[in-house]
Scaffold this motif. Sequence first.
Motif, PDB file in Angstrom:
ATOM      1  N   VAL A  96       0.837  -1.203   0.000  1.00  0.00           N
ATOM      2  CA  VAL A  96       0.000   0.000   0.000  1.00  0.00           C
ATOM      3  C   VAL A  96       0.869   1.249   0.000  1.00  0.00           C
ATOM      4  O   VAL A  96       0.594   2.219  -0.727  1.00  0.00           O
ATOM      5  CB  VAL A  96      -0.950   0.002   1.220  1.00  0.00           C
ATOM      6  CG1 VAL A  96      -1.649   1.353   1.363  1.00  0.00           C
ATOM      7  CG2 VAL A  96      -1.982  -1.121   1.095  1.00  0.00           C
ATOM      8  N   GLU A  97       1.927   1.231   0.784  1.00  0.00           N
ATOM      9  CA  GLU A  97       2.811   2.395   0.867  1.00  0.00           C
ATOM     10  C   GLU A  97       3.504   2.645  -0.476  1.00  0.00           C
ATOM     11  O   GLU A  97       3.651   3.800  -0.901  1.00  0.00           O
ATOM     12  CB  GLU A  97       3.848   2.172   1.972  1.00  0.00           C
ATOM     13  CG  GLU A  97       4.686   3.402   2.306  1.00  0.00           C
ATOM     14  CD  GLU A  97       3.858   4.578   2.766  1.00  0.00           C
ATOM     15  OE1 GLU A  97       4.254   5.728   2.471  1.00  0.00           O
ATOM     16  OE2 GLU A  97       2.793   4.357   3.390  1.00  0.00           O
ATOM     17  N   LYS A  98       3.910   1.567  -1.138  1.00  0.00           N
ATOM     18  CA  LYS A  98       4.523   1.731  -2.461  1.00  0.00           C
ATOM     19  C   LYS A  98       3.527   2.328  -3.455  1.00  0.00           C
ATOM     20  O   LYS A  98       3.874   3.195  -4.264  1.00  0.00           O
ATOM     21  CB  LYS A  98       5.042   0.374  -2.973  1.00  0.00           C
ATOM     22  CG  LYS A  98       6.317  -0.101  -2.284  1.00  0.00           C
ATOM     23  CD  LYS A  98       6.973  -1.260  -3.016  1.00  0.00           C
ATOM     24  CE  LYS A  98       6.119  -2.497  -2.960  1.00  0.00           C
ATOM     25  NZ  LYS A  98       6.790  -3.674  -3.560  1.00  0.00           N
ATOM     26  N   GLY A  99       2.273   1.846  -3.385  1.00  0.00           N
ATOM     27  CA  GLY A  99       1.252   2.394  -4.272  1.00  0.00           C
ATOM     28  C   GLY A  99       0.965   3.855  -3.984  1.00  0.00           C
ATOM     29  O   GLY A  99       0.769   4.659  -4.913  1.00  0.00           O
ATOM     30  N   ARG A 100       0.971   4.219  -2.724  1.00  0.00           N
ATOM     31  CA  ARG A 100       0.713   5.607  -2.349  1.00  0.00           C
ATOM     32  C   ARG A 100       1.817   6.529  -2.867  1.00  0.00           C
ATOM     33  O   ARG A 100       1.545   7.648  -3.328  1.00  0.00           O
ATOM     34  CB  ARG A 100       0.574   5.709  -0.828  1.00  0.00           C
ATOM     35  CG  ARG A 100       0.127   7.080  -0.339  1.00  0.00           C
ATOM     36  CD  ARG A 100      -0.104   7.097   1.156  1.00  0.00           C
ATOM     37  NE  ARG A 100      -1.306   6.339   1.518  1.00  0.00           N
ATOM     38  CZ  ARG A 100      -1.312   5.220   2.207  1.00  0.00           C
ATOM     39  NH1 ARG A 100      -0.172   4.688   2.616  1.00  0.00           N
ATOM     40  NH2 ARG A 100      -2.445   4.609   2.489  1.00  0.00           N
ATOM     41  N   ASP A 126      -6.145   5.370  -4.518  1.00  0.00           N
ATOM     42  CA  ASP A 126      -7.390   4.906  -3.911  1.00  0.00           C
ATOM     43  C   ASP A 126      -7.089   3.626  -3.128  1.00  0.00           C
ATOM     44  O   ASP A 126      -6.975   2.534  -3.704  1.00  0.00           O
ATOM     45  CB  ASP A 126      -8.428   4.634  -5.000  1.00  0.00           C
ATOM     46  CG  ASP A 126      -9.802   4.292  -4.429  1.00  0.00           C
ATOM     47  OD1 ASP A 126      -9.855   3.740  -3.323  1.00  0.00           O
ATOM     48  OD2 ASP A 126     -10.811   4.586  -5.104  1.00  0.00           O
ATOM     49  N   THR A 127      -6.984   3.756  -1.802  1.00  0.00           N
ATOM     50  CA  THR A 127      -6.570   2.622  -0.975  1.00  0.00           C
ATOM     51  C   THR A 127      -7.528   1.441  -1.068  1.00  0.00           C
ATOM     52  O   THR A 127      -7.090   0.296  -1.292  1.00  0.00           O
ATOM     53  CB  THR A 127      -6.399   3.062   0.491  1.00  0.00           C
ATOM     54  OG1 THR A 127      -5.424   4.107   0.556  1.00  0.00           O
ATOM     55  CG2 THR A 127      -5.942   1.893   1.358  1.00  0.00           C
ATOM     56  N   PRO A 128      -8.856   1.633  -0.879  1.00  0.00           N
ATOM     57  CA  PRO A 128      -9.769   0.476  -0.952  1.00  0.00           C
ATOM     58  C   PRO A 128      -9.699  -0.249  -2.294  1.00  0.00           C
ATOM     59  O   PRO A 128      -9.710  -1.486  -2.343  1.00  0.00           O
ATOM     60  CB  PRO A 128     -11.154   1.103  -0.733  1.00  0.00           C
ATOM     61  CG  PRO A 128     -10.879   2.361   0.034  1.00  0.00           C
ATOM     62  CD  PRO A 128      -9.578   2.864  -0.497  1.00  0.00           C
ATOM     63  N   GLN A 129      -9.615   0.513  -3.391  1.00  0.00           N
ATOM     64  CA  GLN A 129      -9.549  -0.116  -4.711  1.00  0.00           C
ATOM     65  C   GLN A 129      -8.244  -0.895  -4.867  1.00  0.00           C
ATOM     66  O   GLN A 129      -8.237  -1.996  -5.426  1.00  0.00           O
ATOM     67  CB  GLN A 129      -9.667   0.949  -5.805  1.00  0.00           C
ATOM     68  CG  GLN A 129      -9.661   0.357  -7.219  1.00  0.00           C
ATOM     69  CD  GLN A 129      -9.774   1.415  -8.298  1.00  0.00           C
ATOM     70  OE1 GLN A 129      -9.740   2.607  -8.004  1.00  0.00           O
ATOM     71  NE2 GLN A 129      -9.896   0.987  -9.548  1.00  0.00           N
ATOM     72  N   PHE A 130      -7.156  -0.323  -4.367  1.00  0.00           N
ATOM     73  CA  PHE A 130      -5.855  -0.997  -4.442  1.00  0.00           C
ATOM     74  C   PHE A 130      -5.890  -2.320  -3.689  1.00  0.00           C
ATOM     75  O   PHE A 130      -5.430  -3.355  -4.187  1.00  0.00           O
ATOM     76  CB  PHE A 130      -4.777  -0.072  -3.872  1.00  0.00           C
ATOM     77  CG  PHE A 130      -3.379  -0.633  -3.948  1.00  0.00           C
ATOM     78  CD1 PHE A 130      -2.613  -0.496  -5.104  1.00  0.00           C
ATOM     79  CD2 PHE A 130      -2.838  -1.306  -2.866  1.00  0.00           C
ATOM     80  CE1 PHE A 130      -1.331  -1.011  -5.178  1.00  0.00           C
ATOM     81  CE2 PHE A 130      -1.551  -1.829  -2.927  1.00  0.00           C
ATOM     82  CZ  PHE A 130      -0.800  -1.678  -4.088  1.00  0.00           C
ATOM     83  N   LEU A 131      -6.463  -2.297  -2.479  1.00  0.00           N
ATOM     84  CA  LEU A 131      -6.541  -3.515  -1.675  1.00  0.00           C
ATOM     85  C   LEU A 131      -7.424  -4.576  -2.326  1.00  0.00           C
ATOM     86  O   LEU A 131      -7.215  -5.776  -2.128  1.00  0.00           O
ATOM     87  CB  LEU A 131      -7.084  -3.188  -0.283  1.00  0.00           C
ATOM     88  CG  LEU A 131      -6.163  -2.380   0.632  1.00  0.00           C
ATOM     89  CD1 LEU A 131      -6.896  -1.966   1.901  1.00  0.00           C
ATOM     90  CD2 LEU A 131      -4.908  -3.184   0.998  1.00  0.00           C
ATOM     91  N   ALA A 132      -8.406  -4.137  -3.106  1.00  0.00           N
ATOM     92  CA  ALA A 132      -9.350  -5.077  -3.725  1.00  0.00           C
ATOM     93  C   ALA A 132      -8.882  -5.611  -5.067  1.00  0.00           C
ATOM     94  O   ALA A 132      -9.407  -6.620  -5.549  1.00  0.00           O
ATOM     95  CB  ALA A 132     -10.716  -4.392  -3.895  1.00  0.00           C
ATOM     96  N   THR A 133      -7.868  -4.962  -5.678  1.00  0.00           N
ATOM     97  CA  THR A 133      -7.508  -5.343  -7.053  1.00  0.00           C
ATOM     98  C   THR A 133      -6.034  -5.686  -7.257  1.00  0.00           C
ATOM     99  O   THR A 133      -5.706  -6.382  -8.217  1.00  0.00           O
ATOM    100  CB  THR A 133      -7.872  -4.197  -8.020  1.00  0.00           C
ATOM    101  OG1 THR A 133      -7.165  -3.004  -7.634  1.00  0.00           O
ATOM    102  CG2 THR A 133      -9.368  -3.925  -7.988  1.00  0.00           C
TER     103      THR A 133
END
Length: 514
Positions: free
Chosen positions: A120-124, A132-139
């Motif tokens: 998540v931190e890398k994506g941020r 979009d944290t929820p979308q990232f976690l879901a996909t």
Amino acid sequence: MTQEDLFKNIIAHAKEYGFVFPSSEIYDGLSAVYDYGPMGVELKNNIKSYWWESMVRQHENIVGLDAAIFMHPKIWEASGHVGAFNDPLIDNKESKKRYRADVLLEDYLAKQEEKIEKEVEKGRKRFGEAFDTPQFLATNPNVLRIKEKINTVGQRMKEALQRNDLEGLRQLILDCEIVCPVSGTRNWTDVRQFNLMFSTQMGSVNDDANQIYLRPETAQGIFVNFLNVQKTGRMKIPFGIAQIGKAFRNEIVARQFIFRMREFEQMEMQFFVRPGEEMKWYNYWKAERLRWHSSMGLGPDRYRFHDHEKLAHYANAACDIEFAFPFGFKELEGIHSRTDFDLSQHQKFSGRKQQYFDPETNESYVPYVVETSIGVDRTFLALFSAAYAEEALEGGESRAVLKLPVVLAPVKAAILPLVKKDGLPEKAREVWQLLTYDMSTQYDEKDSIGKRYRRQDAIGTPYCITIDHQTLEDNTVTLRERDSMRQERIPVSALRNRIREQISFSHALSRLNG
């Protein structure tokens, strides 16, 4: 700074400033046993007093008890501790170290959660404000793969523990490729059950001595005194019995500082209710206990409920209040609906009725029990770790500060003469004498005023009072507040009421009850 480095700093700070010492340190210590130093014992006593004030003195239907540590050995047969108080343990053949099998797996799952946080931190960092944290976690494929592993391992562990499948636990450890933290190898023994109670003998001659146990919990002392307290206190259901006391468990896994110890202290309250009303009171105490924790101002994001999926044999509902320690969310307090198991078992094993006659329903019954149980040492660690901060100051300086709740701070006020001459120490002693009957204080005249401020910050003193030459002229002092470091000039005559209002239990509890 990583959470691991932060935790090491917290442990070092606790020792350096007299909060917690390794027990028997001059003899190289004793594993999972600690001593509380001058500052630590003050903080610990304040925690216990705050709990007692809010639990016993703020409830007209809750009273106290102090039961003995030594108890009749049949009590532990009745409670199930002799036959079922076991942990699944596994040894590493290389390091000769012993571990709880379930804890090894829990640590493995925690590391998988950390991997998700890193993704998540890398994506941020990559997407910035558009992330979009929820979308990232879901996909995200990596996250989904890790989640699947967590779910699979968690389910296998749960099923193995429920079936007492010791070989299944060992195989899961091997499948997860978990290594010994000391040797780094996966050369594991079989998993075995190990009883956690300490035993000793009572009697002057070994041949005639009876085997007894150091109590592994304080609750049973309350249950066997249920009728004594109910009759002498003329208590009507619902009512509670509270106790603070030592308990002992032969914890093989010595880790995480004072979080898991062999000798520890509990604050427990057993609330006796009518059968059928236990869930109402269970939900009531869940909310009440979280409110108590929140009153200390550590932040709501540090707490969460965790409902038990696998219930103990005596419970029909159970949850933990977990706290965000530096090593992750872990249990701080347990709330359990224990049904009538304990009183019924003691009625069966002792042959004495443990029933209550209810004048409102005109019937006798064995009451149900809702329990709240919190560790003093874990609460200490939660407060200490949440309060510890390292802050950069102007001019390139820094400070280590404990932003403890004011009402719980070991020292409430430090009296500091600016210099050791010109009558300032004498005047400072007058101020100290004015305050010392109402609060815990320290007098300090050694080193520069800046160094003395840093020392008081490090032990969590909320107020520093500086006596300078102006004090001799107009009887005012400089009052410095710990967290903001803001300073103001106030009359000596106003000091006592100004500080006492902020540090009093009544002030804190009025906010809790308001």
